[in-house]
Design a protein around this motif. Structure first.
Motif, PDB file in Angstrom:
ATOM      1  N   GLY A 149      44.370  36.304  31.897  1.00 29.76           N
ATOM      2  CA  GLY A 149      45.371  35.555  32.558  1.00 29.76           C
ATOM      3  C   GLY A 149      46.182  37.100  33.421  1.00 29.76           C
ATOM      4  N   LEU A 150      46.370  37.842  32.902  1.00 30.29           N
ATOM      5  CA  LEU A 150      47.779  38.690  33.124  1.00 30.29           C
ATOM      6  C   LEU A 150      46.763  39.748  33.880  1.00 30.29           C
ATOM      7  N   ASP A 173      43.869  38.401  36.224  1.00 28.89           N
ATOM      8  CA  ASP A 173      44.271  37.231  38.084  1.00 28.89           C
ATOM      9  C   ASP A 173      45.593  37.627  38.077  1.00 28.89           C
ATOM     10  N   ALA A 174      46.378  37.936  37.089  1.00 31.12           N
ATOM     11  CA  ALA A 174      48.242  37.729  38.211  1.00 31.12           C
ATOM     12  C   ALA A 174      48.151  38.480  38.371  1.00 31.12           C
ATOM     13  N   ALA A 175      47.919  40.126  38.126  1.00 25.84           N
ATOM     14  CA  ALA A 175      48.579  40.600  38.654  1.00 25.84           C
ATOM     15  C   ALA A 175      47.219  40.856  39.992  1.00 25.84           C
ATOM     16  N   ARG A 176      45.575  40.802  39.607  1.00 26.07           N
ATOM     17  CA  ARG A 176      45.087  40.115  41.074  1.00 26.07           C
ATOM     18  C   ARG A 176      46.032  40.389  42.192  1.00 26.07           C
ATOM     19  N   VAL A 177      46.396  38.258  42.017  1.00 27.97           N
ATOM     20  CA  VAL A 177      47.207  37.527  42.668  1.00 27.97           C
ATOM     21  C   VAL A 177      48.104  38.390  43.493  1.00 27.97           C
TER      22      VAL A 177
END
Lengths: 404, 309
Positions: free
Chosen positions: B198-199, B201-205
């Motif tokens: 999730g971390l 993914d969050a950074a990529r988003v």
């Protein structure tokens, strides 16, 4: 503009098809919920919109641009995660401003936007705290602030409330709804909780096995489910279902016959060609009435006898599990102790109704609210066994079977 | 006491009995006692070489023949001699630079590989990791001749001649990197794989690339693992002798490292044992300092192995 459209989006993991040729149009400013049981492909759909997963086939466009192969950072989206996913090594300010700093915004502009976002989610004065020092609800609000601060075209929310306790969940639900209305940003919200979907969404897309079963406003999904899956998934407690066969003038089930014959000039929608078809009859607990009660429906079905099995008072109403006792079949007093699910009927009764367990009662269905599904395909054949009054425009909503 | 015994035997038996009674009746104290016995033994064995080095260093050269457990004389000026009359500091500097270069290269390449092994699904991942570890178990000496040819500019591949890196830091940094990389990759893979998806993914988003997410989120959160890997590589290179001995001519200006410098005290006809000992003790200091400073990270790195969200 923040409309999102999926065109034949297809996702395969090895030999499992997660999302099967999904076509979905989400309008600008709309709040759409993707809902379905776990493993149905709703999260994969969201990940394809976000770009964290690339579709095996099909196209995805956001605000009119084809973004099928773009990485997430080029999609003008923001996402709120189920596990909140705050960066533990940064304080709240750094978390919220992460995306802005990456995009080389000016310091003053970053400060202004972070302040504003923090005010919107009521986090003023907490900007220098570490995520560890915040409660679950506060952490999720930081997550939301991080999403809104960039003013994206589309919000993606992947079960953002699933990790919060029940009370906070209801509270945050309202806050997210209010926020979405205020900001008017297209939102795609994934949840497995049909109640959450019903209460928040402008439209619900119910997904099962990678296929959209129905995409419609919440109440339409509730009152006019497109098929048996939607009917049982939406609504809590679930709809009662019985197997039956269409006869000339009625639907015959094990315990009762539902007359199809027109009454008082109304028409039914099952045509003659449906004769002999195996169907499934569904009726929601609140559309089953005790004959003894005052609020009998306008067009009741024939009544039938049942024995109360278990009572579950929940406050504003009491759920009664009853065992139908039909005239045609002998009373199944020797039934198994755990009871047979198909033999049970869930009735929602007024909590003041004085019925006791093992009591024999008479129940009727509201024929206007009886759903009939094709047994083979599961598709809905009709909603309500009475057609609209030719003169009654208000009731015309049940004119045609919801097509898909 | 049913049997009659002599007083002497009774007394002896009494002492043994007392001890046994004590050990049985006070198990907590017994364990503590045994713990201290073990601890003292362990510490003595570990620290004795340092004590011996110290005695060796401070014993005046003339009295080295009679050296015993207690110093025959006291001559602390050797510690200044090795720095003033010999370029020990230059050797130490060379060692630190070469170790530093190796650590940086290992961490950069190891991070990229660790990210791939730890967070990306690809075909042949398991066998590839196994191959990597397998190669790391080969003794480094087995590569010596080809490596030496390659790094000293005598290997010709078609029209290309490999560059002559003899007497440069690269001739050592290269083989050390090669030898340390498998372990680095293994350590970093373990740590990076524990950072929740999730971390990233969050950074990529939020706007990073995969690589950006690695450097902005995954590496900072894996700090204990990165520190552990860095220190293991640093110490490994700092104390390495064999390749260092082969790849330079022993002159401090030609990037000879600490161990080579210490060896240089062993001259053709004389062996300056006391200076060697003093140089060894001084040479230990940088690593000791590093370990003390990073101790917290190492312990966290080796035990907990990451962090939870």
């Amino acid at each position: 503009m923040g409309n999102v459209s999926l065109c034949d989006a297809f996702k395969r993991y090895d030999d499992i098809v997660a999302v099967n040729e999904m076509t979905l149009e989400i309008e600008d400013g709309e709040f759409l919920c993707l809902v379905g049981p776990s493993g149905c492909g709703k999260s994969t759909t969201l990940e394809m919109i976000s770009g964290l997963t690339l579709p095996s086939d099909g196209t995805i466009s956001i605000a009119g641009d084809d973004v099928t192969d773009d990485p997430p950072k080029d999609r003008d989206i923001a996402m709120v995660f189920q596990n909140i996913a705050l960066f533990p090594h940064m304080d709240v300010y750094d978390n919220i401003s992460f995306g802005l700093r990456l995009r080389d915004f000016e310091r003053a502009e970053i400060d202004r936007r972070v302040e504003q976002a923090a005010t919107i989610v009521k986090l003023d004065g907490m900007l220098d705290r570490s995520p560890k020092e915040l409660s679950g609800g506060q952490q999720q609000r930081v997550g939301i602030a991080r999403a809104i601060v960039r003013e994206p075209a589309v919000f993606l929310m992947d079960e953002p409330l699933a990790n919060l306790d029940a009370k906070l969940r209801v509270h945050m639900r309202t806050e997210i709804q209010r926020l979405q209305k205020e900001l008017d940003i297209t939102t795609v919200y994934v949840t497995h909780d049909q109640e959450e979907a019903m209460t928040m969404a402008d439209r619900i897309a119910i997904i099962d096995q990678g296929v959209i079963q129905q995409c419609a406003p919440p109440l339409e999904c509730y009152t006019r489910p497109a098929n048996e899956f939607v009917a049982t998934f939406i609504g809590s407690p679930s709809m009662n279902r019985f197997d039956g066969v269409v006869r000339d003038e009625s639907i015959e089930t094990e315990h009762l016959e539902l007359a199809l014959k027109p009454e008082r000039g109304r028409e039914y929608e099952l045509g003659d060609e449906d004769g002999g078809r195996d169907v499934s009859v569904g009726v929601r607990p609140e559309n089953v009435y005790l004959v003894s009660s005052d609020d009998e429906p306008a067009s009741p079905s024939a009544s039938f006898a049942a024995v109360v099995d278990v009572l579950e008072p929940v406050g504003d109403q009491t759920y009664a599990y009853v065992r139908p006792q039909s005239a045609s079949a002998p009373p199944s007093t020797d039934g198994s102790l755990m009871g047979d699910a198909t033999e049970q009927l869930l009735v929602s009764v007024d909590p003041d109704t004085s019925i006791g367990e093992d009591e024999r009662i008479e129940v009727v269905f509201d024929r206007e609210k009886v759903h009939v599904f094709d047994d083979a395909s599961g598709d809905a054949l009709t909603h309500g066994l009475v057609g609209p009054l030719p003169t009654d425009d208000a009731a015309s909503s049940s004119e045609e079977v919801q097509g898909d | 006491m049913s049997n009659p015994v002599t007083t002497d035997a009774a007394e002896k038996r009494g002492i043994v009995r007392q001890v046994v009674d004590f050990l049985v009746s006070e198990p907590a104290d017994t364990y503590r006692l045994l713990f201290y016995v073990g601890l003292v033994g362990f510490i003595s064995i570990t620290l004795f070489p340092f004590y011996w080095l110290f005695i060796l260093a401070v014993t005046p050269r003339g009295q080295l023949r009679n050296m015993g457990l207690v110093p025959e004389g006291f001559n602390p000026s050797v510690f200044l001699t090795v720095l003033q009359e010999y370029p020990l500091h230059h050797y130490i500097f060379n060692s630190i630079v070469i170790a530093g270069i190796t650590v940086v290269i290992c961490l950069v390449i190891g991070s990229l590989a660790g990210y791939a092994f730890g967070r990306v699904e690809f075909r042949g991942k398991g066998p590839l990791m196994l191959l990597l570890l397998l190669i790391s178990y080969f003794p480094g000496i087995t590569y010596l001749i080809p490596l030496f040819e390659m790094l000293s500019g005598t290997l010709t591949i078609g029209v290309f001649v490999t560059p002559d890196l003899y007497n440069t830091p690269w001739s050592m940094a290269f083989p050390f990197t090669m030898l340390s990389l498998p372990l680095t990759i293994f350590i970093l893979t373990t740590f990076y794989s524990q950072i929740p998806d999730g971390l990233e993914d969050a950074a990529r988003v939020e706007g990073t690339t995969r690589l950006g997410a690695l450097f902005r989120v995954i590496i900072p959160l894996s700090a204990p693992g990165v520190a552990t890997a860095a220190i293991i590589v640093f110490i490994g290179v700092y104390r390495e002798f064999f390749f260092s001995f082969m790849m330079t001519d022993g002159q401090p200006d030609n990037w000879a490292v600490l161990v080579y410098g210490i060896l240089n005290f062993q001259q053709q006809h004389t062996e300056l044992w006391n200076l060697m000992a003093a140089a060894s003790l001084i040479g230990i200091l940088p690593v000791a300092l590093l370990v003390i400073l990073a101790q917290k990270h190492i312990v966290r790195g080796l035990t907990s192995g990451g962090l939870k969200e």
